[in-house]
Design an enzyme around this catalytic site. Structure first.
Site, short mmCIF file in Angstrom:
data_model
loop_
_atom_site.label_atom_id
_atom_site.label_comp_id
_atom_site.label_asym_id
_atom_site.label_seq_id
_atom_site.Cartn_x
_atom_site.Cartn_y
_atom_site.Cartn_z
CB THR A 170 4.79 5.11 -0.76
OG1 THR A 170 3.44 4.30 -1.74
CG2 THR A 170 5.84 4.07 0.49
NE ARG A 198 -2.08 -1.01 -6.21
CZ ARG A 198 -1.36 -0.26 -5.60
NH1 ARG A 198 -1.48 0.11 -4.67
NH2 ARG A 198 -0.61 -0.38 -6.69
CB VAL A 199 -2.48 -5.49 -2.18
CG1 VAL A 199 -1.37 -6.09 -1.56
CG2 VAL A 199 -3.64 -6.52 -1.40
CG ASP A 201 5.35 -1.56 -4.59
OD1 ASP A 201 4.55 -0.72 -4.20
OD2 ASP A 201 6.63 -0.65 -4.52
CB THR A 221 7.68 5.44 -3.32
OG1 THR A 221 6.40 6.50 -4.18
CG2 THR A 221 8.77 6.19 -3.67
N GLY A 224 2.75 0.56 -7.90
CA GLY A 224 2.98 -0.57 -7.07
C GLY A 224 3.03 -1.33 -9.05
N1 ASP Z 1 4.01 1.86 -4.43
C1 ASP Z 1 3.09 2.38 -3.62
C2 ASP Z 1 1.76 1.65 -4.49
O1 ASP Z 1 1.66 1.37 -5.49
C3 ASP Z 1 2.28 3.94 -3.85
C4 ASP Z 1 3.08 4.62 -3.33
O2 ASP Z 1 4.71 4.77 -3.69
O3 ASP Z 1 3.12 5.75 -2.85
O4 ASP Z 1 0.77 1.07 -3.22
#
Ligand code: ASP
Length: 302
Positions: A170, A198-199, A201, A221, A224
């Protein structure tokens, strides 16, 4: 004191498998995002414009898990999430599960500025992009060999580390401008092999993104689901506002206790109301950079 911090995800490629060439490529893209965001602040621009500029550059890079370099879900489709927040008036915008938006951060900003809503999802969000003239691209734009290979290995159930699966790439930025306004933006492809729909954070205000001039701006990041459950970005803002902590102390406490306490991993970048920057993580590394008016300019990975 004005300044900006950026991240390109926690859970980076392990030190052992990072080649000098790929390290140089990551550094180059991080530096260009950092310097472009800083330039906006240096010429008196808003924190909001600075974080938008930096995140857009990281979204256009194929190296990070956002925009162009987004990971694939289990069905082999890229579904992108993003959010942005203005610390001056707590205005926020977010999009989730979009499949054709080149720069989800620009759409999140349009949701904030041009609609009465905070979050739009899927086809409704893309319809809004069309109306607002936010660039749409065919799904093939998001195809990268590396992400496809990661999906295939994940589908096979290979025992891979989070970093090798391409988790946590992210991107995000936080800034404090010359007027003292704070802003935060976060953008992601989510997690490799995630379930359709799926969603995470990143588009959830208070979990993966938060900004409030009274406390700080945060972009997160990591895993999530754990950031949502610990409302981590808002937790950091609350520690600063109610306990008077600085960015570094609040970030350390939130990551080591609230996040790690329930088994989550990842990292955050924080800039507080005084312009102090913290970059905290409990993974092997986090692609990150910071630049401020004191002359500090750094990009690091481990
Ligand atoms: N936090 C992000 C998610 O869970 C993943 C990431 O940080 O790469 O969608």
């Amino acid at each position: 004191m004005f300044g900006i911090a950026i991240h390109g995800g926690a859970g980076v490629i392990s030190r052992a498998s990072m080649t000098p060439e790929s390290e140089a490529a990551y550094r180059r893209d991080l530096e260009s995002a950092l310097d472009a965001g800083y330039a906006v602040l240096a010429r008196g621009g808003s924190g909001l414009d600075a974080v938008t500029t930096a995140v857009r550059i990281l979204e256009d890079s194929p190296l990070f898990n956002a925009g162009r370099g987004a990971v694939f879900n289990h069905e082999g489709i890229n579904e992108l999430d993003a959010s942005i927040m203005d610390g001056k008036d707590l205005q926020a915008g977010a999009v989730a599960g979009v499949r054709h938006v080149r720069n989800p951060v620009l759409l999140a900003r349009a949701v904030m500025e041009d609609s009465p809503h905070v979050m739009l999802t899927g086809t409704g969000a893309e319809e809004f992009a069309l109306e607002r003239g936010v660039e749409l691209v065919p799904r093939s734009y998001f195809f990268t060999e590396r992400r496809w290979n990661q999906l295939e290995r994940a589908r096979k159930g290979d025992r891979l580390s989070a970093a090798d699966l391409g988790y946590y790439g992210t991107v995000g930025a936080v800034a404090r401008d010359q007027q003292g306004n704070l802003a935060a933006a976060t953008s992601t492809g989510g997690m490799t092999n995630k379930r359709w729909g799926r969603v995470g954070d990143s588009p959830v205000i208070g979990a993966g993104n938060y900004a409030d001039n009274r406390s700080c701006a945060v972009s997160a990041t990591g895993s999530g689901e754990y950031f949502i459950r610990s409302v981590l970005a808002h937790e950091i803002a609350a520690l600063i506002r109610h306990r008077g902590l600085d960015a570094a102390t609040a970030a350390r406490e939130a990551v080591s206790q609230s996040l790690a306490g329930i088994g989550g991993d990842g990292g955050v970048i924080v800039i507080d109301h005084a312009g102090r920057i913290a970059m905290e993580f409990n993974t092997e590394g986090m692609f990150r950079g910071a630049r401020d008016a004191s002359g500090r300019r750094e990009v690091s990975i481990y």
